[in-house]
Design a protein around this motif. Sequence first.
Motif, PDB file in Angstrom:
ATOM      1  N   SER A  16       0.850  -1.202   0.000  1.00 18.08           N
ATOM      2  CA  SER A  16       0.000   0.000   0.000  1.00 18.08           C
ATOM      3  C   SER A  16       0.885   1.251   0.000  1.00 18.08           C
ATOM      4  O   SER A  16       2.107   1.167   0.166  1.00 18.08           O
ATOM      5  N   ILE A  18       3.106   4.491   0.165  1.00 16.25           N
ATOM      6  CA  ILE A  18       4.425   4.888  -0.341  1.00 16.25           C
ATOM      7  C   ILE A  18       5.220   3.673  -0.818  1.00 16.25           C
ATOM      8  O   ILE A  18       5.889   3.726  -1.863  1.00 16.25           O
ATOM      9  N   ASP A  64       6.500 -10.297   9.030  1.00 16.95           N
ATOM     10  CA  ASP A  64       6.369  -9.202   9.998  1.00 16.95           C
ATOM     11  C   ASP A  64       7.787  -8.713  10.307  1.00 16.95           C
ATOM     12  O   ASP A  64       8.561  -9.403  10.979  1.00 16.95           O
ATOM     13  N   VAL A  65       8.120  -7.525   9.802  1.00 16.27           N
ATOM     14  CA  VAL A  65       9.515  -7.065   9.911  1.00 16.27           C
ATOM     15  C   VAL A  65       9.887  -6.607  11.323  1.00 16.27           C
ATOM     16  O   VAL A  65      11.034  -6.230  11.565  1.00 16.27           O
ATOM     17  N   ASN A  91      10.450   0.789   4.536  1.00 19.20           N
ATOM     18  CA  ASN A  91       9.268   1.659   4.415  1.00 19.20           C
ATOM     19  C   ASN A  91       8.179   1.329   5.429  1.00 19.20           C
ATOM     20  O   ASN A  91       7.430   2.221   5.842  1.00 19.20           O
ATOM     21  N   ILE A 142      12.243   5.165   5.008  1.00 15.01           N
ATOM     22  CA  ILE A 142      11.163   6.149   4.932  1.00 15.01           C
ATOM     23  C   ILE A 142      10.879   6.596   6.360  1.00 15.01           C
ATOM     24  O   ILE A 142      10.262   5.884   7.156  1.00 15.01           O
ATOM     25  N   SER A 143      11.382   7.763   6.663  1.00  9.96           N
ATOM     26  CA  SER A 143      11.253   8.338   7.999  1.00  9.96           C
ATOM     27  C   SER A 143      10.020   9.233   8.008  1.00  9.96           C
ATOM     28  O   SER A 143       8.931   8.830   7.604  1.00  9.96           O
ATOM     29  N   TYR A 157       5.557   7.673  17.976  1.00 11.05           N
ATOM     30  CA  TYR A 157       5.873   7.799  16.541  1.00 11.05           C
ATOM     31  C   TYR A 157       7.067   8.741  16.339  1.00 11.05           C
ATOM     32  O   TYR A 157       8.017   8.403  15.631  1.00 11.05           O
ATOM     33  N   LYS A 161      10.805   7.818  14.839  1.00  8.67           N
ATOM     34  CA  LYS A 161      11.397   8.433  13.649  1.00  8.67           C
ATOM     35  C   LYS A 161      12.651   9.246  14.023  1.00  8.67           C
ATOM     36  O   LYS A 161      13.605   9.323  13.244  1.00  8.67           O
ATOM     37  N   GLY A 188       6.349  14.761   4.295  1.00 13.42           N
ATOM     38  CA  GLY A 188       5.377  15.539   5.065  1.00 13.42           C
ATOM     39  C   GLY A 188       4.029  14.859   4.931  1.00 13.42           C
ATOM     40  O   GLY A 188       3.882  13.697   5.304  1.00 13.42           O
ATOM     41  N   ILE A 190       1.501  13.024   2.840  1.00 14.98           N
ATOM     42  CA  ILE A 190       1.389  12.281   1.578  1.00 14.98           C
ATOM     43  C   ILE A 190       0.058  11.524   1.604  1.00 14.98           C
ATOM     44  O   ILE A 190      -0.307  10.946   2.630  1.00 14.98           O
ATOM     45  N   THR A 192      -1.964   8.686   1.510  1.00 15.48           N
ATOM     46  CA  THR A 192      -1.862   7.215   1.626  1.00 15.48           C
ATOM     47  C   THR A 192      -2.905   6.743   2.646  1.00 15.48           C
ATOM     48  O   THR A 192      -3.491   7.569   3.358  1.00 15.48           O
ATOM     49  N   MET A 194      -2.396   5.631   5.508  1.00 17.49           N
ATOM     50  CA  MET A 194      -2.040   6.086   6.856  1.00 17.49           C
ATOM     51  C   MET A 194      -2.539   7.500   7.139  1.00 17.49           C
ATOM     52  O   MET A 194      -2.994   7.813   8.234  1.00 17.49           O
TER      53      MET A 194
HETATM   54  N1  LIG Z   1       1.528   9.186   4.558  1.00 12.28           N
HETATM   55  C1  LIG Z   1       2.235  10.135   5.107  1.00 12.28           C
HETATM   56  O1  LIG Z   1       1.808  11.320   5.118  1.00 12.28           O
HETATM   57  C2  LIG Z   1       3.572   9.854   5.729  1.00 12.28           C
HETATM   58  C3  LIG Z   1       4.318  10.933   6.200  1.00 12.28           C
HETATM   59  C4  LIG Z   1       5.547  10.698   6.781  1.00 12.28           C
HETATM   60  C5  LIG Z   1       6.051   9.415   6.847  1.00 12.28           C
HETATM   61  N2  LIG Z   1       5.331   8.366   6.380  1.00 12.28           N
HETATM   62  C6  LIG Z   1       5.915   7.027   6.490  1.00 12.28           C
HETATM   63  O2  LIG Z   1       5.803   6.349   5.263  1.00 12.28           O
HETATM   64  C7  LIG Z   1       5.856   4.946   5.504  1.00 12.28           C
HETATM   65  C8  LIG Z   1       4.748   4.277   4.684  1.00 12.28           C
HETATM   66  O3  LIG Z   1       3.480   4.694   5.190  1.00 12.28           O
HETATM   67  P1  LIG Z   1       2.238   5.034   4.243  1.00 12.28           P
HETATM   68  O4  LIG Z   1       1.907   6.443   4.461  1.00 12.28           O
HETATM   69  O5  LIG Z   1       2.505   4.551   2.870  1.00 12.28           O
HETATM   70  O6  LIG Z   1       1.067   4.212   4.968  1.00 12.28           O
HETATM   71  P2  LIG Z   1       0.552   2.727   4.749  1.00 12.28           P
HETATM   72  O7  LIG Z   1      -0.177   2.395   6.005  1.00 12.28           O
HETATM   73  O8  LIG Z   1      -0.143   2.607   3.453  1.00 12.28           O
HETATM   74  O9  LIG Z   1       1.901   1.869   4.632  1.00 12.28           O
HETATM   75  C9  LIG Z   1       2.534   1.215   5.688  1.00 12.28           C
HETATM   76  C10 LIG Z   1       2.728  -0.225   5.271  1.00 12.28           C
HETATM   77  O10 LIG Z   1       3.525  -0.902   6.260  1.00 12.28           O
HETATM   78  C11 LIG Z   1       2.956  -2.178   6.446  1.00 12.28           C
HETATM   79  N3  LIG Z   1       3.368  -2.723   7.744  1.00 12.28           N
HETATM   80  C12 LIG Z   1       2.977  -2.297   8.966  1.00 12.28           C
HETATM   81  N4  LIG Z   1       3.536  -3.076   9.913  1.00 12.28           N
HETATM   82  C13 LIG Z   1       4.286  -4.005   9.262  1.00 12.28           C
HETATM   83  C14 LIG Z   1       5.095  -5.072   9.700  1.00 12.28           C
HETATM   84  N5  LIG Z   1       5.239  -5.354  11.003  1.00 12.28           N
HETATM   85  N6  LIG Z   1       5.732  -5.827   8.769  1.00 12.28           N
HETATM   86  C15 LIG Z   1       5.576  -5.559   7.453  1.00 12.28           C
HETATM   87  N7  LIG Z   1       4.834  -4.545   6.983  1.00 12.28           N
HETATM   88  C16 LIG Z   1       4.188  -3.781   7.882  1.00 12.28           C
HETATM   89  C17 LIG Z   1       1.457  -1.954   6.349  1.00 12.28           C
HETATM   90  O11 LIG Z   1       0.744  -3.155   6.138  1.00 12.28           O
HETATM   91  C18 LIG Z   1       1.388  -0.981   5.175  1.00 12.28           C
HETATM   92  O12 LIG Z   1       1.312  -1.674   3.945  1.00 12.28           O
HETATM   93  C19 LIG Z   1       5.716   4.757   7.014  1.00 12.28           C
HETATM   94  O13 LIG Z   1       6.983   4.446   7.563  1.00 12.28           O
HETATM   95  C20 LIG Z   1       5.237   6.115   7.498  1.00 12.28           C
HETATM   96  O14 LIG Z   1       5.634   6.379   8.821  1.00 12.28           O
HETATM   97  C21 LIG Z   1       4.086   8.558   5.826  1.00 12.28           C
END
Ligand SMILES: NC(=O)c1ccc[n+]([C@@H]2O[C@H](COP(=O)([O-])OP(=O)(O)OC[C@H]3O[C@@H](n4cnc5c(N)ncnc54)[C@H](O)[C@@H]3O)[C@@H](O)[C@H]2O)c1
Length: 255
Positions: A16, A18, A64-65, A91, A142-143, A157, A161, A188, A190, A192, A194
């Motif tokens: 999903s 990013i 599960d990472v 990520n 991906i921070s 959180y 980070k 910032g 994005i 998604t 989340m």
């Molecule tokens: N969306 C934003 O605005 C934003 C901003 C800053 C940082 N981020 C960071 O970007 C990264 C991706 O988030 P996103 O926004 O795409 O949301 P997202 O929820 O779509 O993606 C996160 C993914 O990580 C997976 N995941 C969670 N726990 C896991 C585990 N234990 N093992 C394997 N996979 C696991 C989830 O199933 C999901 O597919 C994250 O690290 C998030 O902190 C997002």
Amino acid sequence: MRRLQGHTAIVTGAGSGIGQGIAKRFAAEGANIVINYIAPLEGAQSTLHMVEAAGSQGLIVKADVSKPNEIERLINQAWAGFGSVNILINNAGIGFEPAFLEAKEEDFYRVIDVNLKAPFFVTQAFARKLSAEKKPGRVVNISSIHEDIVLPGHTSYCASKGGLRMLMRNLAVELAALGITVNNIAPGAIDTPMSRPLLENKPRRDTLLTQLPLNRIGTTEDVAALALFLASDEASYVTGATYYIDGGLSAYYNE
Ligand SMILES: NC(=O)c1ccc[n+]([C@@H]2O[C@H](COP(=O)([O-])OP(=O)(O)OC[C@H]3O[C@@H](n4cnc5c(N)ncnc54)[C@H](O)[C@@H]3O)[C@@H](O)[C@H]2O)c1
């Protein structure tokens, strides 16, 4: 010319958001992709379709990472599938947590284990393989802008980070002798899964837009373009830094 031709990338949490965007773009640039996911399978399958539609190969690995034994399996399956891997995108991440005064030990560790412990041990397993093979590599975490900027209500959180920022800087130095570069991307806002609860709340979205000098929410394509540069041969002299991608949000931040 495809910029990642002949390269193979592991993308954690690639079902999903990013992670999916990065997998899609890297595949379009010629990379094979190891699509890690935890749930649901449909997300990983749709990423696989995108990778294959771009003319590259994908391999789905459920793991599960936050669990070191599952990380070992992920890395072993990645190497078994493609012979070798030279790019790691840490990520996977989670955002939700209870308010500070209500949080329990397991709430804290839930966030820390995925957002900080996982990048530590996935990078360790990746670097051990590359070290044994005497091959260079790229690590991109991906921070978040919240590796540096306060976000009330999200203390675990932000701590995760913030920790990822120092993890990246330390490993950039420690792994440099192996030819492995390590950098962070700090997004910032994005669009998604989340961030959707925030972005679908119109008043909060409108307030956020007033804080965004570029006046738009970021896309996974925006982040993937930066990840592509950091993972590519062109970034061979880039290590130990955080790259903000936030439409100017952190430069103009006010609560
Ligand atoms: N969306 C934003 O605005 C934003 C901003 C800053 C940082 N981020 C960071 O970007 C990264 C991706 O988030 P996103 O926004 O795409 O949301 P997202 O929820 O779509 O993606 C996160 C993914 O990580 C997976 N995941 C969670 N726990 C896991 C585990 N234990 N093992 C394997 N996979 C696991 C989830 O199933 C999901 O597919 C994250 O690290 C998030 O902190 C997002």
